[in-house]
Write an enzyme that holds these catalytic residues in place. Structure first.
Site, short mmCIF file in Angstrom:
data_model
loop_
_atom_site.label_atom_id
_atom_site.label_comp_id
_atom_site.label_asym_id
_atom_site.label_seq_id
_atom_site.Cartn_x
_atom_site.Cartn_y
_atom_site.Cartn_z
N CYS A 258 59.11 73.66 33.45
CA CYS A 258 58.07 72.63 33.54
C CYS A 258 58.08 71.73 32.31
O CYS A 258 57.56 70.62 32.36
CB CYS A 258 56.70 73.27 33.73
SG CYS A 258 56.27 74.51 32.51
N GLU B 260 48.32 75.99 35.03
CA GLU B 260 49.44 75.50 34.22
C GLU B 260 50.43 74.89 35.19
O GLU B 260 51.01 75.59 36.02
CB GLU B 260 50.08 76.64 33.41
CG GLU B 260 50.98 76.14 32.30
CD GLU B 260 52.37 75.73 32.77
OE1 GLU B 260 52.72 74.55 32.59
OE2 GLU B 260 53.09 76.58 33.32
#
Length: 487
Positions: A278, A244
């Site tokens: 993110c 991720e």
């Protein structure tokens, strides 16, 4: 200091000494010796020894320990939030939401295991077809600094529920949070060896990632590091690799009636967590013309009044420091590069103190930049791109190798329907910030943003592998033999 947790006990590390500091004050938070290659070897061996008993334990018994961990998180919320705030610089109000999310994800992960994995039976003509799921074995979990409690546990919790054992390598910028979290796991009754903690910097991570006895590696962090890991495990299909990573996320602003609502969501998208999510919007696409001009004027006005302060300030600030003085200086350098390429400053970023991590929310108009770098600047640096129409906006939004999150602010549902059909991202929001995500939905993206979906519902998919069986309780000859067989 005894800062490694191996085989159920705190131990001294044999690697180099390193430390973490509060990025808003410079005060020391944690200091200790990292794990050497031999320490990593002991941690992996401990996890391997513990695997047989842990994976054989009844699922309900494993879940009971995980639920006890969640209960202890609630009990110790303030202490853990304080450690998160001290070590990362994020305000206490936000650190508290991180701990709450850690606890809430436990029930989601248990439900996901039952619904996405677990066991299924289907009758066949001569028996039953059974689908079961088996744990991989020993998995390495690499955690980031921006959510040092919540994001590693997005891997650790589903991995443990599935029956894996874990060696956890946290970010070297947040070792204190890792220690506090592992202490809670210990107090929840996790058996020795099931979860091992190896603190350290790059060499510790390399030793763990290169270990031949790990069966999987689950990573949350930068795209550059994740890409290196992906390259490293090329030719090793036996390793389950879940990545991720980051994003160069677009937020498209259309003509809307409520400009303040649009500005609020743009502020949240770009500057929440000091831009250190993110899923934060890195590029804000604004229409050319009078509406776009009004939006930008209001956006800059609100952004210029955002306060950044120490984690425990009263009243609480919207933003804290970024993770380190070095990270702050890198952001200022990234801004300078964009200005050299032709960007126009709307609000210029400055580092308040070269020894600390405070920077202000900044806005650059990068529309004049002919070749805009496709990079993730992990902080409060918003890039404005002016567009002509929806097709132009979507083309510009998709002009990235990443594909984590995207958002649209628009009153017209037909605009939304076009946007959601044509945008390339794993998280796509309408009239919500780009960094808003549901715990019960997949979390992750396409392209250079990674693979699999960690931290929530779909994490169960990579924590266990499916095992298909065709079974009959009675051994018997078939009623009809295949051609050419004679008994």
């Amino acid at each position: 200091m005894t800062e490694l947790f191996i085989d159920g006990a705190w131990r001294d590390g044999a690697g180099p000494v390193f430390a973490s500091r509060n990025p808003g004050t410079g005060e020391p938070v944690w200091e200790g010796a990292g794990a050497s290659a031999d320490d990593v070897e002991r941690a992996v061996a401990s996890a391997r020894r513990a695997f047989a008993a842990w994976s054989a334990l009844d699922l309900d018994a494993r879940c009971a320990i995980v639920k006890r961990f969640a209960a202890l998180l609630v009990e110790r919320k303030e202490a853990l939030a304080t450690m998160i705030g001290r070590e990362t610089g994020k305000p206490l109000w936000e650190a508290r939401t991180e701990v709450a999310s850690m606890a809430a994800k436990v029930d989601v992960s248990i439900a996901a295991y039952h619904e996405r994995t677990g066991e299924r039976r289907s009758p066949t003509a001569d028996g039953v077809a059974v689908l079961r799921h088996r744990p991989h074995g020993v998995v390495a979990v690499f955690g980031p600094y921006n959510f040092p409690g919540h994001l590693p546990n997005g891997h650790i919790v589903p991995a443990l529920i599935a029956g894996n054992t874990v060696v956890f390598k946290p970010s070297e910028l947040a070792p204190g949070v890792a220690r506090a979290t592992v202490e809670i796991w210990r107090d929840a009754g996790l058996p020795a060896g099931v979860l091992n903690l190896v603190q350290g910097e790059k060499d510790t991570g390399v030793a763990l990632a290169n270990h031949r006895q790990i069966d999987g590696l689950f990573f949350t962090g930068s795209s550059d590091t994740g890409t290196l890991l992906h390259r490293q495990f090329g030719g090793r299909p036996e390793i389950v690799l879940a990545l991720e990573m980051g994003g160069n996320n677009p937020l498209v602003v259309a003509d809307v009636e409520d400009i303040d609502a649009a500005v609020h969501h743009a502020i949240q998208s770009a500057f929440l967590s000091a831009g250190q999510r993110c899923t934060c919007a890195r590029r804000i696409l604004v229409p050319r013309g009078a509406f776009g001009d009004r939006f930008l004027e209001r956006f800059a006005d609100v952004a210029s009044r955002i306060t950044a302060d120490v984690y425990d300030a009263d009243p609480q600030p919207f933003m804290g420091a970024v993770i380190s003085a070095r990270a702050a200086s890198r952001l200022v350098a990234a801004q300078a590069k964009l200005l050299e390429l032709g960007a126009a400053p709307i609000i210029e970023m400055r580092q308040r103190d070269p020894a600390l991590g405070f920077v202000n929310a900044s806005i650059l108009d990068v529309t004049p930049v002919r070749e805009l770098p496709d990079e993730e600047h992990f902080g409060p640096l918003a890039q404005i791109v002016r567009y002509t129409d929806l097709d132009d906006a979507i083309a510009r939004a998709n002009d990235t190798a990443f594909g984590l999150s995207a958002g649209l602010l628009a009153d017209d549902e037909t605009v939304w329907n076009t946007f959601r059909r044509t945008i390339r991202a794993g998280i796509v929001n309408w009239n919500r910030p780009t960094n808003g995500a549901s715990s019960a939905a997949p979390f992750g993206g396409a392209g250079r943003s990674g693979n699999h979906r960690p931290s929530a519902y779909y994490a169960a998919d990579y924590c266990a592998y499916p095992m298909a069986s065709v079974e009959s309780a009675q051994l018997q000859m078939p009623a009809n033999l295949s051609p050419g067989l004679h008994f």
